[in-house]
Every structure is written in structure tokens, then in C-alpha cells.
Design a protein around this motif. Structure first.
Motif, PDB file in Angstrom:
ATOM      1  N   GLN A 188      12.912   9.575 -16.268  1.00  0.00           N
ATOM      2  CA  GLN A 188      12.242   8.681 -17.210  1.00  0.00           C
ATOM      3  C   GLN A 188      13.248   7.873 -18.027  1.00  0.00           C
ATOM      4  N   LEU A 189      14.393   8.448 -18.328  1.00  0.00           N
ATOM      5  CA  LEU A 189      15.419   7.714 -19.061  1.00  0.00           C
ATOM      6  C   LEU A 189      15.837   6.461 -18.304  1.00  0.00           C
ATOM      7  N   GLU A 190      15.914   6.550 -16.995  1.00  0.00           N
ATOM      8  CA  GLU A 190      16.291   5.371 -16.206  1.00  0.00           C
ATOM      9  C   GLU A 190      15.220   4.288 -16.287  1.00  0.00           C
ATOM     10  N   ALA A 191      13.959   4.692 -16.425  1.00  0.00           N
ATOM     11  CA  ALA A 191      12.885   3.704 -16.580  1.00  0.00           C
ATOM     12  C   ALA A 191      13.057   2.935 -17.874  1.00  0.00           C
ATOM     13  N   LEU A 192      13.418   3.636 -18.954  1.00  0.00           N
ATOM     14  CA  LEU A 192      13.620   2.957 -20.229  1.00  0.00           C
ATOM     15  C   LEU A 192      14.889   2.103 -20.201  1.00  0.00           C
ATOM     16  N   ARG A 193      15.935   2.610 -19.568  1.00  0.00           N
ATOM     17  CA  ARG A 193      17.194   1.880 -19.513  1.00  0.00           C
ATOM     18  C   ARG A 193      17.046   0.558 -18.757  1.00  0.00           C
ATOM     19  N   SER A 194      16.211   0.561 -17.735  1.00  0.00           N
ATOM     20  CA  SER A 194      16.049  -0.636 -16.892  1.00  0.00           C
ATOM     21  C   SER A 194      14.935  -1.562 -17.370  1.00  0.00           C
ATOM     22  N   PHE A 195      14.275  -1.210 -18.492  1.00  0.00           N
ATOM     23  CA  PHE A 195      13.131  -2.002 -18.940  1.00  0.00           C
ATOM     24  C   PHE A 195      13.543  -3.410 -19.358  1.00  0.00           C
ATOM     25  N   ARG A 196      12.844  -4.378 -18.803  1.00  0.00           N
ATOM     26  CA  ARG A 196      12.970  -5.765 -19.198  1.00  0.00           C
ATOM     27  C   ARG A 196      11.550  -6.293 -19.405  1.00  0.00           C
ATOM     28  N   PRO A 197      11.169  -6.649 -20.636  1.00  0.00           N
ATOM     29  CA  PRO A 197       9.771  -7.011 -20.913  1.00  0.00           C
ATOM     30  C   PRO A 197       9.316  -8.234 -20.133  1.00  0.00           C
ATOM     31  N   ARG A 198       8.087  -8.150 -19.661  1.00  0.00           N
ATOM     32  CA  ARG A 198       7.450  -9.286 -19.001  1.00  0.00           C
ATOM     33  C   ARG A 198       6.728 -10.170 -20.010  1.00  0.00           C
ATOM     34  N   LEU A 199       6.390  -9.602 -21.164  1.00  0.00           N
ATOM     35  CA  LEU A 199       5.652 -10.337 -22.193  1.00  0.00           C
ATOM     36  C   LEU A 199       6.519 -10.474 -23.439  1.00  0.00           C
ATOM     37  N   ARG A 200       6.715 -11.690 -23.903  1.00  0.00           N
ATOM     38  CA  ARG A 200       7.436 -11.915 -25.151  1.00  0.00           C
ATOM     39  C   ARG A 200       6.495 -11.669 -26.334  1.00  0.00           C
ATOM     40  N   PRO A 201       7.015 -11.184 -27.454  1.00  0.00           N
ATOM     41  CA  PRO A 201       6.141 -10.997 -28.621  1.00  0.00           C
ATOM     42  C   PRO A 201       5.346 -12.240 -28.981  1.00  0.00           C
ATOM     43  N   ALA A 202       5.939 -13.413 -28.851  1.00  0.00           N
ATOM     44  CA  ALA A 202       5.246 -14.662 -29.204  1.00  0.00           C
ATOM     45  C   ALA A 202       4.043 -14.932 -28.320  1.00  0.00           C
ATOM     46  N   ASP A 203       3.994 -14.262 -27.161  1.00  0.00           N
ATOM     47  CA  ASP A 203       2.890 -14.485 -26.226  1.00  0.00           C
ATOM     48  C   ASP A 203       1.778 -13.459 -26.364  1.00  0.00           C
ATOM     49  N   LEU A 204       1.941 -12.520 -27.287  1.00  0.00           N
ATOM     50  CA  LEU A 204       0.915 -11.490 -27.480  1.00  0.00           C
ATOM     51  C   LEU A 204      -0.255 -12.109 -28.233  1.00  0.00           C
TER      52      LEU A 204
END
Length: 268
Positions: A188-204
Motif C-alpha cells: 500500500q505504501l507504493e500506491a501512495l508513493r506513486s499517487f498522481r492526482p487526476r483531479l485538481r482541487p480547482a476542478d472539484l
């Protein structure tokens, strides 16, 4: 409670309470049980849906392909399965990132989002802490040692005023039958390490509540506040005497803010 068969995992989830659906997304190293202090304060107001994220709890296999996006899609599949066309979401830590991704996947279905002790920013020190904890866990007698090393990072100073709090938490964690293994933790640590958001906060696009812990050592709060300020319809609140485990340190205030915020969400 039930399991949902998906193509590559059997996803365990818990359902309790009554009222509008509130999907609760656990953070790093945590599963549905991590909401134990908060759920009783919300179950009279909402139907609570609490999945075990990939690599945690009773979701199997522990080594299925994993990413924040995978886990957001799993959560959406649970809501599809339960027939909730619209729902609210609360996510803690990594669960907050999952909630944002989920809102990007289904913007017309997520009515409101609450994010607890999280940040859509890179935090190298946080990853270094998790890597160190994993190394401690893999050492001799590491199962108890890594938890003792974890608690000062996640609980507010008030937790340590009474020494028995540490022993009580340690005993409960060591006795928990569905605890994440060291191998699953690394996965699971590797999942967090590789996370790159698809949604920018401004688009929420949905109304968003962000609760910060004033004593949170894992989240760079200034960077978090700046990033979340870009959400068009956001309310940010900092709770005193609360660390990263804000939903344990300050369960009553967190529940109060969630009830107020989600009870006023638009009706479907």
C-alpha cells in the motif's frame, strides 16, 4: 457484513445506521475499523458505508494491483452495488485523496465531500516516516515496536498524558484479527508513493469541508490549506488538540462538523 466480488478483489465493507448514505474512506494502514470512534456518533444521522481498502482488513487478496484510483473505483463499485445514485463522502488522510478522485470519477453523484487530515501535495517527510516504520516493523519484535513508534506521529500530545492510553491502543492493535501485514503495508505504501492526482482541487465541483488537526505532524498544513483553498466551494477548519488521527483525538467535534455539513447537503 458483506463482500463484493469485483474482477480482481473481494471487497469487504460494513454498513450501519440509517439516513442518507455517507461513504467513509479509511486512510493509510487503516480499514473500516478505523472509524470506530466516529461511527457511533454518526449512525443515527446517516447510513454509513465503510469499505476495507485494498491490502487491508478482510478485502482479498492483499497483493492485488493497487493505486489510489483503484481504491476510489472500488468504493464507487460498492455504491453502485448498494444502489445509491447520490451520496456524500468523508475520507481520512489517503481516504481524502480517494474522495477527491471519486468526485472526479462521478461528479454528479458525490453531493458533498469532507476531507480529514489530508493534503493533495507531495510530502516527502511523511513517506520517510512510513518507510522508517516499515523498517522497524520488519525488525525483530517489530510488531509492537513499530506501533509504539507510530503513535507519537498520529495522536495529539494529550493522548500521552495518561500512559495507559498507549498500552490500551497497543493491546487493541495487536489483538485485532484483521490487521494489515507488513507485506501488505509495503504494497500500500507504493500506491501512495506513486499517487498522481487526476483531479485538481480547482476542478472539484461539490461542496467540500476540510478539517485539519492543529497538532498534525504528518500533513504540511500550510501547503494543505493553500491547495484546498483552490476548491471553489470549500470550508476549512482547524481543530485544536487534534493530531493526524483527528477522528480519534477529536471525535465529538469532528462528528459535530460532519453532521452539520452533510445534513445540509442538497437533497437528491
Amino acid at each position: 457484513m458483506p463482500d463484493l466480488s469485483l474482477p480482481d478483489v473481494s471487497l469487504h465493507y460494513e454498513v450501519e445506521g440509517s439516513g442518507p448514505p455517507l461513504l467513509m474512506l479509511a486512510g493509510m494502514l487503516s480499514d473500516s475499523a478505523s472509524w470506530g470512534a466516529l461511527a457511533p456518533l454518526l449512525s443515527d444521522h446517516f447510513t454509513l458505508i465503510r469499505p476495507d481498502n485494498r491490502s487491508t482488513g478482510r478485502t482479498t487478496p492483499w497483493d492485488a494491483e493497487i493505486s489510489v484510483l483503484h481504491m476510489a473505483r472500488d468504493a464507487l463499485a460498492v455504491m453502485d452495488h448498494l444502489g445509491h445514485a447520490q451520496f456524500d463522502v468523508v475520507g481520512h488522510s489517503m481516504g481524502g485523496l480517494m474522495g477527491m478522485e471519486l468526485a472526479g470519477l462521478a461528479p454528479k453523484r458525490v453531493r458533498a465531500l469532507s476531507i480529514l487530515a489530508s493534503a493533495p501535495v507531495r510530502a516527502p517527510r511523511t513517506m520517510a516516516v512510513f518507510d522508517a516504520l516499515l523498517a522497524v516493523r520488519r525488525a525483530a519484535e517489530g510488531e509492537a515496536l513499530w506501533l509504539r513508534a507510530l503513535y507519537p506521529w498520529i495522536f495529539a500530545p494529550g493522548f500521552f498524558v495518561e500512559p495507559e492510553n498507549v498500552e490500551t491502543a497497543l493491546a487493541a492493535a495487536l489483538a485485532y484479527p484483521h490487521a494489515q501485514s507488513a507485506e501488505a503495508m509495503a504494497h500500500q505504501l507504493e500506491a501512495l508513493r506513486s499517487f498522481r492526482p487526476r483531479l485538481r482541487p480547482a476542478d472539484l465541483s461539490c461542496p467540500t469541508l476540510v478539517l485539519h488537526g492543529a497538532e498534525d505532524l504528518l500533513i504540511p498544513r500550510a501547503a494543505a490549506e493553500d491547495a484546498f483553498a483552490r476548491i471553489p466551494e470549500v470550508t476549512q477548519i482547524t481543530l485544536p488538540d487534534a493530531g493526524h488521527s483527528i477522528h480519534w483525538d477529536a471525535a465529538e467535534p469532528v462528528a459535530m462538523h460532519l453532521r452539520k455539513f452533510h445534513d445540509t447537503s442538497p437533497e437528491s
